[in-house]
Motif scaffolding. Structure first.
Motif, short mmCIF file in Angstrom:
data_model
loop_
_atom_site.label_atom_id
_atom_site.label_comp_id
_atom_site.label_asym_id
_atom_site.label_seq_id
_atom_site.Cartn_x
_atom_site.Cartn_y
_atom_site.Cartn_z
N LEU A 1 0.76 -1.30 -0.02
CA LEU A 1 0.12 0.03 0.01
C LEU A 1 1.00 1.31 0.06
N ASP A 2 1.47 1.46 1.09
CA ASP A 2 2.23 2.82 1.24
C ASP A 2 3.55 2.76 0.40
N GLY A 3 3.50 3.71 -0.47
CA GLY A 3 4.28 3.99 -1.68
C GLY A 3 4.19 3.31 -2.79
N GLN B 1 2.00 7.98 19.62
CA GLN B 1 2.01 9.62 19.35
C GLN B 1 2.38 9.68 17.67
N LYS B 2 3.36 8.93 17.27
CA LYS B 2 3.52 8.86 15.68
C LYS B 2 2.34 8.82 14.90
N ASN B 3 1.58 7.62 15.50
CA ASN B 3 0.23 7.30 14.67
C ASN B 3 -0.63 8.49 14.76
N GLY C 1 -1.21 -6.52 0.58
CA GLY C 1 -0.06 -7.05 1.50
C GLY C 1 0.59 -5.82 2.33
N SER C 2 0.08 -5.31 3.18
CA SER C 2 0.66 -4.08 3.85
C SER C 2 0.93 -4.38 5.24
N ALA C 3 1.96 -3.66 5.76
CA ALA C 3 2.45 -3.75 6.93
C ALA C 3 1.84 -2.72 8.22
N SER C 4 0.92 -2.24 7.46
CA SER C 4 0.13 -1.09 8.07
C SER C 4 -1.17 -1.51 8.99
N ASN C 5 -1.50 -1.04 10.02
CA ASN C 5 -2.46 -1.04 10.88
C ASN C 5 -3.75 -0.11 10.14
N ASN C 6 -3.16 0.91 9.55
CA ASN C 6 -4.12 1.80 8.84
C ASN C 6 -4.56 1.24 7.57
N ALA C 7 -4.16 0.03 6.88
CA ALA C 7 -4.39 -0.15 5.75
C ALA C 7 -5.72 0.02 5.05
N ALA D 1 5.64 11.75 9.66
CA ALA D 1 5.17 11.65 11.10
C ALA D 1 6.22 11.07 12.15
N TRP D 2 7.30 10.11 11.62
CA TRP D 2 8.43 9.72 12.25
C TRP D 2 9.47 10.60 12.42
N LYS D 3 9.75 11.69 11.48
CA LYS D 3 10.59 12.73 11.59
C LYS D 3 10.23 13.52 12.75
N GLN E 1 15.33 2.43 5.53
CA GLN E 1 15.41 1.20 6.38
C GLN E 1 14.05 1.05 7.05
N LEU E 2 13.19 2.13 7.18
CA LEU E 2 11.73 1.97 7.85
C LEU E 2 10.80 1.67 7.06
N LYS E 3 10.96 1.91 5.72
CA LYS E 3 10.11 1.57 4.72
C LYS E 3 9.61 -0.15 4.87
N GLY E 4 8.15 -0.38 4.91
CA GLY E 4 7.78 -1.68 5.10
C GLY E 4 7.80 -2.30 6.23
N ILE E 5 8.45 -1.76 7.38
CA ILE E 5 8.86 -2.26 8.78
C ILE E 5 7.81 -1.80 9.60
N SER E 6 7.42 -2.63 10.65
CA SER E 6 6.11 -2.41 11.39
C SER E 6 6.54 -1.16 12.27
N ARG E 7 5.24 -0.71 12.95
CA ARG E 7 5.37 0.41 13.70
C ARG E 7 6.48 0.49 14.90
N MET E 8 6.30 -0.92 15.50
CA MET E 8 7.24 -0.85 16.70
C MET E 8 8.66 -1.18 16.31
N GLU E 9 8.90 -2.11 15.49
CA GLU E 9 10.11 -1.98 14.76
C GLU E 9 10.77 -0.69 14.55
N SER E 10 10.14 0.08 13.63
CA SER E 10 10.55 1.42 13.32
C SER E 10 10.86 2.42 14.31
N LEU E 11 10.09 2.27 15.48
CA LEU E 11 10.58 3.05 16.66
C LEU E 11 11.61 2.29 17.15
N PHE F 1 4.24 10.42 4.29
CA PHE F 1 3.55 10.55 5.50
C PHE F 1 4.15 9.94 6.57
N HIS F 2 4.13 8.68 6.41
CA HIS F 2 4.95 7.84 7.37
C HIS F 2 6.28 8.57 7.81
N PHE F 3 7.06 8.98 6.66
CA PHE F 3 8.30 9.50 7.15
C PHE F 3 8.21 10.84 7.90
C1 BG6 Z 1 4.34 0.21 6.31
C2 BG6 Z 1 5.14 1.24 6.02
O1 BG6 Z 1 3.21 -0.20 5.20
O2 BG6 Z 1 3.48 0.21 7.40
C3 BG6 Z 1 5.87 1.68 7.23
O3 BG6 Z 1 6.09 1.19 4.87
C4 BG6 Z 1 5.02 1.81 8.31
O4 BG6 Z 1 6.59 2.78 7.22
C5 BG6 Z 1 4.44 0.42 8.61
O5 BG6 Z 1 5.73 2.19 9.64
C6 BG6 Z 1 3.11 0.43 9.67
O6 BG6 Z 1 2.58 1.28 9.49
P1 BG6 Z 1 1.03 1.96 10.78
O7 BG6 Z 1 -0.05 2.52 9.97
O8 BG6 Z 1 0.49 0.42 11.44
O9 BG6 Z 1 1.90 2.46 11.76
#
Ligand code: BG6
Ligand code: MG
Length: 229
Positions: A12-14, A79-81, A117-123, A26-28, A45-55, A22-24
């Motif tokens: 999804l994202d990108g 807060q990032k979300n 196939g998204s790593a995002s909870n907001n998908a 928000a993290w910034k 290196q944050l692209k595609g990676i889960s929220r917690m792992e990114s943190l 927007f993920h970038f």
């Molecule tokens: C991925 C993004 O699709 O979803 C990541 O590429 C993001 O940047 C991850 O951190 C988790 O997203 P969310 O919406 O659950 O914080």
């Protein structure tokens, strides 16, 4: 065996929309609140990676923060979300990236199944805002997998639900971790971005406007033929 793939699985994202930006942002913003500076190169290196792992990866830039209690980490992730949700508030049908809806239509014309196939909870929320939900036979988001990208589980979960073999799936990704996940699932990988990050993709385009159905299929068929030799 049909020459066409049985399913397309989209990140999804990108890929479908530019929420990667927007993920970038928000993290910034969160990182700045913590006295940490991150740039676009780090963000790769944050692209595609889960929220917690990114943190965790951001906190690792300031080792004194790595020992934060887990409820404090949860608070920071929330807060990032919140920052992210503010940024995506106005996302609408105009924010579908070029070429994406045409590709989805081609999939439908050829009776090829479509999954997200998204790593995002907001998908699901974002797909609804884009008005694209009706195209998808199945949506995999962060809540459905134990192991996020680069593990193949996101993509294999989608294929298993659709009842198609992994070799007959095409995955599309803008993240290095995502291409690794598709390749790990033994699917045909399409990368959207630069060879520097996505050099391991079976087929690479610079942006989504270059995602031409016929060209992707030709390359997929060539690879299948090579594998059979
Ligand atoms: C991925 C993004 O699709 O979803 C990541 O590429 C993001 O940047 C991850 O951190 C988790 O997203 P969310 O919406 O659950 O914080
Ligand atoms: Mg992505």
């Amino acid at each position: 065996m049909s020459q066409y793939p049985k399913a397309f699985i989209y990140d999804l994202d990108g890929v479908i929309t530019d929420t990667a930006e927007f993920h970038f942002l928000a993290w910034k913003k969160l990182a700045e609140e913590l006295g940490i500076t991150i740039d676009r190169q780090f963000n790769e290196q944050l692209k595609g990676i889960s929220r917690m792992e990114s943190l965790e990866r951001i906190l690792a830039l300031k080792p004194s923060l790595l020992a934060l209690a887990s409820d404090e980490k949860d608070r920071l992730a929330n807060q990032k979300n919140s920052h992210y949700l503010e940024l995506v508030e106005t996302v609408n049908t105009d924010d579908i990236l070029p070429g994406i809806e045409q590709l989805l239509q081609k999939n439908k014309e050829h009776q090829i199944k479509i999954a997200l196939g998204s790593a995002s909870n907001n998908a699901k929320n974002i797909v609804d805002k884009l008005g694209l939900a009706h195209y998808f036979d199945y949506i995999v988001d962060a809540s459905q997998v134990k192991k996020g990208k680069p593990d193949p589980e996101t993509f294999t979960t989608a294929a298993d639900f659709l009842g198609v073999s992994y070799e007959e799936c095409i995955g599309i990704e803008d993240a290095e971790a995502g291409v690794e996940a598709i390749n790990g699932a033994m699917m045909f990988s399409v990368g959207v971005g630069s060879a520097e990050q996505l050099g391991k993709a079976d087929y690479l385009v610079v942006d989504t406007s270059q995602l031409i159905f016929g060209e992707i299929i030709n390359c997929y068929k060539e690879k299948r033929a090579r594998n059979r030799e």
